[in-house]
Write a protein that holds these residues in place. Structure first.
Motif, PDB file in Angstrom:
ATOM      1  N   VAL A 107       0.879  -1.279  -0.014  1.00  0.00           N
ATOM      2  CA  VAL A 107      -0.027  -0.251   0.542  1.00  0.00           C
ATOM      3  C   VAL A 107       0.786   1.278  -0.296  1.00  0.00           C
ATOM      4  CG1 VAL A 107      -2.082   1.487   0.714  1.00  0.00           C
ATOM      5  CG2 VAL A 107      -1.967  -0.822   1.483  1.00  0.00           C
ATOM      6  N   PHE A 110       2.749   1.876  -3.173  1.00  0.00           N
ATOM      7  CA  PHE A 110       1.608   2.156  -4.147  1.00  0.00           C
ATOM      8  C   PHE A 110       1.364   3.505  -4.347  1.00  0.00           C
ATOM      9  CE2 PHE A 110      -2.680   3.270  -5.648  1.00  0.00           C
ATOM     10  CZ  PHE A 110      -3.152   2.611  -6.758  1.00  0.00           C
ATOM     11  N   GLY A 235       3.615   1.580  -9.532  1.00  0.00           N
ATOM     12  CA  GLY A 235       2.181   1.374  -8.876  1.00  0.00           C
ATOM     13  C   GLY A 235       0.939   0.306  -9.364  1.00  0.00           C
ATOM     14  N   LEU A 236       1.566  -0.073 -10.707  1.00  0.00           N
ATOM     15  CA  LEU A 236       1.062  -1.194 -11.425  1.00  0.00           C
ATOM     16  C   LEU A 236       1.469  -2.421 -10.794  1.00  0.00           C
ATOM     17  CD1 LEU A 236      -1.201  -2.457 -13.141  1.00  0.00           C
ATOM     18  CD2 LEU A 236       0.438  -2.194 -15.268  1.00  0.00           C
ATOM     19  N   THR A 238       2.473  -2.388  -7.493  1.00  0.00           N
ATOM     20  CA  THR A 238       1.924  -2.876  -5.802  1.00  0.00           C
ATOM     21  C   THR A 238       0.440  -3.530  -6.192  1.00  0.00           C
ATOM     22  OG1 THR A 238       1.830  -0.836  -6.070  1.00  0.00           O
ATOM     23  CG2 THR A 238       4.184  -2.119  -5.229  1.00  0.00           C
ATOM     24  N   GLY A 239      -0.060  -2.647  -7.194  1.00  0.00           N
ATOM     25  CA  GLY A 239      -1.853  -3.690  -7.300  1.00  0.00           C
ATOM     26  C   GLY A 239      -1.655  -4.285  -7.056  1.00  0.00           C
ATOM     27  N   LEU A 242      -1.309  -5.977  -4.357  1.00  0.00           N
ATOM     28  CA  LEU A 242      -1.988  -5.647  -3.770  1.00  0.00           C
ATOM     29  C   LEU A 242      -3.109  -6.913  -3.662  1.00  0.00           C
ATOM     30  CD1 LEU A 242      -2.752  -4.448  -1.319  1.00  0.00           C
ATOM     31  CD2 LEU A 242      -3.171  -2.687  -2.143  1.00  0.00           C
ATOM     32  N   LEU A 243      -3.789  -6.986  -4.627  1.00  0.00           N
ATOM     33  CA  LEU A 243      -5.184  -7.280  -5.183  1.00  0.00           C
ATOM     34  C   LEU A 243      -5.440  -8.913  -5.245  1.00  0.00           C
ATOM     35  CD1 LEU A 243      -6.826  -6.016  -8.462  1.00  0.00           C
ATOM     36  CD2 LEU A 243      -7.568  -5.576  -6.517  1.00  0.00           C
ATOM     37  N   LEU A 264     -11.119   4.147  -4.489  1.00  0.00           N
ATOM     38  CA  LEU A 264     -10.417   4.153  -5.299  1.00  0.00           C
ATOM     39  C   LEU A 264     -10.282   4.231  -7.041  1.00  0.00           C
ATOM     40  CD1 LEU A 264      -8.484   1.001  -3.714  1.00  0.00           C
ATOM     41  CD2 LEU A 264      -7.979   3.708  -3.019  1.00  0.00           C
ATOM     42  N   TYR A 267      -7.463   6.114  -9.055  1.00  0.00           N
ATOM     43  CA  TYR A 267      -6.398   5.311  -9.196  1.00  0.00           C
ATOM     44  C   TYR A 267      -6.134   4.586 -10.056  1.00  0.00           C
ATOM     45  CZ  TYR A 267      -4.553   6.934  -4.867  1.00  0.00           C
ATOM     46  OH  TYR A 267      -3.811   8.227  -3.609  1.00  0.00           O
ATOM     47  N   THR A 268      -7.705   4.029 -10.332  1.00  0.00           N
ATOM     48  CA  THR A 268      -8.062   2.939 -11.683  1.00  0.00           C
ATOM     49  C   THR A 268      -7.931   3.194 -13.030  1.00  0.00           C
ATOM     50  OG1 THR A 268      -9.586   1.759  -9.398  1.00  0.00           O
ATOM     51  CG2 THR A 268      -9.967   1.422 -12.078  1.00  0.00           C
ATOM     52  N   VAL A 271      -4.612   5.019 -14.136  1.00  0.00           N
ATOM     53  CA  VAL A 271      -3.425   3.605 -14.182  1.00  0.00           C
ATOM     54  C   VAL A 271      -4.227   3.370 -15.691  1.00  0.00           C
ATOM     55  CG1 VAL A 271      -2.514   1.254 -13.930  1.00  0.00           C
ATOM     56  CG2 VAL A 271      -2.576   3.809 -11.939  1.00  0.00           C
TER      57      VAL A 271
END
Length: 486
Positions: A107, A110, A235-236, A238-239, A242-243, A264, A267-268, A271
Motif C-alpha cells: 500500500v 503504491f 504503481g501497477l 504493487t496494485g 495487492l489485489l 479507489l 487510481y483505477t 492507471v
C-alpha cells in the motif's frame, strides 16, 4: 587546481546541505550559480560563453519540466483525492502481521509510486498507527513505503536520470528493476527484525510467503517496465500484487469490494488511462504521434496525451468538479502553492547537473577519483548515490547531482553505463528515506517529539542493506569481467 575549480559547485552544494542551515532549494541555487560560472569561465570568448550558457540553460529547463509538471499534477491529484468525502473503516485486527507487510511493501509503495513526495509514508503510517505497534517502530516500518522510490511520482527521478544520460526511460527503468530483484529480498531480514522488536512473530511459513511476495513484486516491476510503461512500474506492480494478496478476503464481502471500488476509482482511472494510451491500438499510435513537443530536436520529446501529468490533472479535475466551487479552488490553490518549492528545487538541480556536464567538471572529477582509487574507484558508485539521496531527500536531485559523475567514475571500471546509471538511481532513490525531512515527517505522523534519532537508528539498516546488496552487484560484475566471464 583544475579539479578543485570544477568541483566547487558540487562541494559547495554538499557543504550547505550537510550544514542543515540552508534549505535544499537554496543550496541548489548556490550550486547552480557556481556551475554556471564554471561553464562561462571555460568558454574562449564572452559571446561564446553567453550562447553556450543560454542553450544549456534552455535544455536543462526542458529536461526539468518533465519532472516539474508531474510534481505539480501529482500534488493536485493527491489533494483532490484527499478532499473528496469517503467512508472508511478501521482495518481488521485479525492478522496484524499480514497487515503490516501489506502496509510496508504494497500500500505505501503504491501510493508513493502514483503520487510521490513522501505520500506513501503518510498512507503507510495511517495504517500502521492503528495496529498497536510501538510508535518508534511504526515510524521506522513506515519508511519501507519508500523502497520503490525509483518509480515514485510516476518515475520522475528515473525519467530525469535517463534524460541526463541520453537513454530511454524504459531502458533505465528496466535496468533499475533488475537491481530491485536483488535488493527487495535482502531487505526482508531488516523487516523481520523490526516487526519482532514490535512484538509480532514470524513463522517459517510467514517468512517463506514474504520472500515469495518480494520476488513476485520484483518480477512484476521488471515486466511492467519492460513490456508496459516504466512510469507504471511501481504503481501497477504493487496494485496487481495487492489485489492478489487481499482479493480473496475482499471477495468474501461484496460490500467491501463495492466500497473499495468507490474509494479507489481515481487510481483505477489514472492507471487505466496511462495503460490505454500505450497498449490499446489505434489509441496508442495516435497518442504517441499527436501533440508531441520536441523543441530541441530529439532531446526528451514530450507526448502530451501520454504524459502522466496530463492524466493526473484530468482525474484531479473530475474529483474537484464534485466539490463546491470555493472548496475546489482552495484545494487547487493549496496544491499548486505546495508544488512551488519542489518544482524550483528540481529545476535548479537539473540546471546544476547540465552546467557541470557541459563545463567538463563531472568528467574531471571521475578521472581524478579513478586515478586516486584505481580499480577500487567503482566501489563508490552505490555509496555516492546513497549519500546524495540521503542529503537531498529527492531522487530527482540525487540523479541530477551525481549521474554524470557516476558515469565518469565507472568509465574505466568495466561497468556498463546503463548498469552504472541504474546503481545510481536505485541507491539514491531508496536512501531518500534517510533524509532528515522524511525522518521528521515519520516522527510527526506517529505523534513523537524529539524521537528522530531513535527512528533513524532503526531505519538506518534499510539503507545499509540496500547499499551493501548493490555493492555486491558491483563486486560480482567487476569480478566476472576480471575473469573474462562477462
Amino acid at each position: 587546481m583544475a579539479l578543485a575549480f570544477h568541483m566547487m559547485p558540487l562541494v559547495g552544494t554538499v557543504a550547505l546541505l550537510v550544514s542543515r542551515r540552508v534549505s535544499l532549494l537554496n543550496a541548489g541555487v548556490v550550486g547552480m550559480a557556481l556551475a554556471l560560472a564554471m561553464l562561462i569561465a571555460v568558454q574562449p570568448t564572452l559571446d561564446a560563453a553567453v550562447d553556450r550558457a543560454v542553450v544549456k540553460a534552455a535544455e536543462g529547463a526542458w529536461l526539468a519540466w518533465h519532472a516539474m509538471s508531474i510534481i505539480a499534477a501529482g500534488l493536485l491529484f493527491h489533494r483532490a483525492f484527499e478532499a473528496c468525502p469517503r467512508h472508511t473503516e478501521p482495518a481488521s485486527g485479525e492478522n496484524r502481521r499480514r497487515a503490516v507487510f501489506v502496509a510496508c511493501f504494497l500500500v505505501g509503495p503504491f501510493a508513493e509510486s502514483v503520487t510521490g513526495f513522501g505520500v506513501g509514508l503518510v498512507v503507510a503510517l495511517a495504517m500502521l498507527r492503528h495496529m498497536g505497534l510501538p510508535p518508534v517502530h511504526a515510524a521506522a516500518l513506515g519508511l519501507f513505503s519508500q523502497i520503490l522510490a525509483p518509480w515514485g511520482a510516476m518515475g520522475v527521478g528515473t525519467r530525469v536520470g535517463a534524460e541526463l544520460i541520453g537513454a530511454s526511460f524504459a531502458e533505465l527503468g528496466t535496468a533499475s528493476a533488475l537491481l530491485m530483484g536483488i535488493v527487495l529480498p535482502c531487505l526482508l531480514p531488516v523487516f523481520w527484525r523490526l516487526i519482532h522488536q514490535s512484538g509480532l512473530t514470524s513463522t517459517l511459513a510467514d517468512r517463506v510467503t514474504d520472500v515469495a511476495l518480494a520476488v513476485c513484486l520484483a518480477v512484476l516491476i521488471w515486466a511492467t517496465n519492460r513490456f508496459v510503461a516504466p512510469e507504471l512500474g511501481g504503481g501497477l506492480a504493487t496494485g496487481v500484487l495487492l489485489l492478489l494478496v487481499e482479493g480473496p478476503r475482499l471477495i468474501r464481502s461484496a460490500g467491501d469490494v463495492q466500497r473499495l471500488l468507490r474509494q479507489l476509482w481515481p487510481y483505477t482511472a489514472l492507471v487505466g488511462g496511462l495503460l490505454a494510451t500505450r497498449l490499446v491500438p489505434p489509441l496508442s499510435d495516435w497518442t504517441g504521434n499527436w501533440l508531441v513537443l520536441d523543441p530541441f530536436g530529439g532531446l526528451a520529446p514530450l507526448a502530451l496525451l501520454r504524459h502522466p501529468a496530463t492524466w493526473l490533472v484530468l482525474v484531479a479535475a473530475i474529483l474537484l468538479a464534485g466539490l463546491p466551487g470555493r472548496r475546489a479552488r482552495q484545494v487547487a490553490g493549496g496544491a499548486l502553492r505546495a508544488a512551488v518549492v519542489p518544482m524550483l528545487a528540481t529545476l535548479v538541480f537539473v540546471e546544476l547537473a547540465t552546467f557541470m556536464s557541459a563545463s567538463g567538471g563531472a568528467a574531471l572529477f571521475g578521472r581524478a577519483w579513478q586515478d586516486a582509487a584505481g580499480h577500487l574507484a567503482v566501489l563508490a558508485t552505490p555509496i555516492f548515490g546513497a549519500a546524495a539521496g540521503a542529503l537531498t531527500g529527492s531522487n530527482t536531485a540525487s540523479n541530477a547531482l551525481m549521474m554524470h559523475i557516476q558515469l565518469s567514475l565507472a568509465a574505466e571500471s568495466g561497468l556498463s553505463p546503463m548498469l552504472t546509471a541504474a546503481l545510481q538511481t536505485v541507491s539514491g532513490s531508496i536512501c531518500t528515506m534517510l533524509a532528515p525531512g522524511r525522518i521528521v515527517l515519520a516522527a510527526g505522523l506517529v505523534g513523537l517529539v524529539k524521537a528522530e534519532g531513535a527512528i533513524y537508528r532503526l531505519a538506518l539498516p534499510i539503507g545499509l542493506v540496500s547499499v551493501l546488496s548493490l555493492l555486491a552487484v558491483v563486486v560480482a560484475v567487476v569480478g566476472l569481467r576480471g575473469w573474462g566471464l562477462a
